[in-house]
Scaffold this motif. Structure first.
Motif, mmCIF file in Angstrom:
data_model
loop_
_atom_site.group_PDB
_atom_site.id
_atom_site.type_symbol
_atom_site.label_atom_id
_atom_site.label_comp_id
_atom_site.label_asym_id
_atom_site.label_seq_id
_atom_site.Cartn_x
_atom_site.Cartn_y
_atom_site.Cartn_z
ATOM 1 N N GLY A 21 0.779 -1.228 0.000
ATOM 2 C CA GLY A 21 0.000 0.000 0.000
ATOM 3 C C GLY A 21 0.812 1.280 0.000
ATOM 4 N N LEU A 22 1.792 1.369 0.893
ATOM 5 C CA LEU A 22 2.518 2.629 1.052
ATOM 6 C C LEU A 22 3.714 2.776 0.115
ATOM 7 C CD1 LEU A 22 2.413 3.048 4.931
ATOM 8 C CD2 LEU A 22 0.953 4.099 3.214
ATOM 9 N N LEU A 23 4.412 1.694 -0.183
ATOM 10 C CA LEU A 23 5.569 1.805 -1.075
ATOM 11 C C LEU A 23 5.208 2.307 -2.474
ATOM 12 C CD1 LEU A 23 8.024 -1.100 -0.247
ATOM 13 C CD2 LEU A 23 8.333 1.326 0.091
ATOM 14 N N PRO A 24 4.108 1.847 -3.091
ATOM 15 C CA PRO A 24 3.756 2.436 -4.392
ATOM 16 C C PRO A 24 3.499 3.943 -4.322
ATOM 17 C CG PRO A 24 2.571 0.394 -4.091
ATOM 18 C CD PRO A 24 3.244 0.702 -2.791
ATOM 19 N N LEU A 25 2.891 4.376 -3.242
ATOM 20 C CA LEU A 25 2.661 5.816 -3.084
ATOM 21 C C LEU A 25 3.983 6.557 -2.885
ATOM 22 C CD1 LEU A 25 -0.505 5.724 -0.820
ATOM 23 C CD2 LEU A 25 -0.376 6.120 -3.278
ATOM 24 N N LEU A 26 4.891 5.962 -2.142
ATOM 25 C CA LEU A 26 6.201 6.568 -1.946
ATOM 26 C C LEU A 26 6.972 6.638 -3.260
ATOM 27 C CD1 LEU A 26 8.310 7.651 0.092
ATOM 28 C CD2 LEU A 26 9.139 5.304 0.276
ATOM 29 N N PHE A 27 6.893 5.584 -4.066
ATOM 30 C CA PHE A 27 7.552 5.602 -5.369
ATOM 31 C C PHE A 27 6.978 6.706 -6.247
ATOM 32 C CE2 PHE A 27 10.027 1.547 -6.380
ATOM 33 C CZ PHE A 27 10.417 1.376 -5.064
ATOM 34 N N LEU A 41 8.831 -2.756 -8.127
ATOM 35 C CA LEU A 41 7.871 -2.824 -7.036
ATOM 36 C C LEU A 41 6.752 -3.818 -7.308
ATOM 37 C CD1 LEU A 41 7.207 -1.574 -4.304
ATOM 38 C CD2 LEU A 41 5.856 0.114 -5.498
ATOM 39 N N PHE A 42 6.037 -3.633 -8.403
ATOM 40 C CA PHE A 42 4.873 -4.467 -8.659
ATOM 41 C C PHE A 42 5.258 -5.900 -9.019
ATOM 42 C CE2 PHE A 42 2.129 -0.630 -10.127
ATOM 43 C CZ PHE A 42 2.202 -0.110 -8.856
#
Length: 111
Positions: A21-27, A41-42
């Protein structure tokens, strides 16, 4: 709170929130290119998390239904932020998670 943290599914859900949830937003905030985000990531990190999460859930004897949590978090993230083709990753994460559950069961029988 201490009792809740002692449960294995609680750690799994927290890790799912952070990694899926948070790592994609951080990227996205760091303006990492879409191709790099999808690849690192994905495809790599989230897929590895789904597989190892299945093994973890099997090892801790938590319910296998918890493997739905990362896919659900990612589906909500795709609904809110990303292109529709990213829904395929939800199915991939589910397959890898259930494969990890089976792999954890097989490794227990061998040892």
């Amino acid at each position: 709170m201490k009792k809740l943290w002692a449960r294995p599914w609680c750690r799994f859900v927290l890790a799912a929130i952070v990694i899926v949830g948070l790592l994609p937003l951080l990227f996205s905030v760091l303006h990492i290119a879409t191709v790099q985000r999808i690849w690192w990531l994905f495809i790599l990190l989230n897929s590895l998390f789904a597989f190892l999460g299945g093994i973890y859930l099997q090892h801790t004897r938590a319910s296998g239904w918890w493997i739905l949590v990362p896919a659900a978090i990612f589906a909500l993230l795709v609904l809110w932020r990303y292109a529709d083709y990213n829904y395929w990753f939800c199915a991939i994460y589910l397959c890898l998670g259930f494969w990890g559950l089976g792999w954890g069961q097989t490794s227990k029988q061998v040892s």
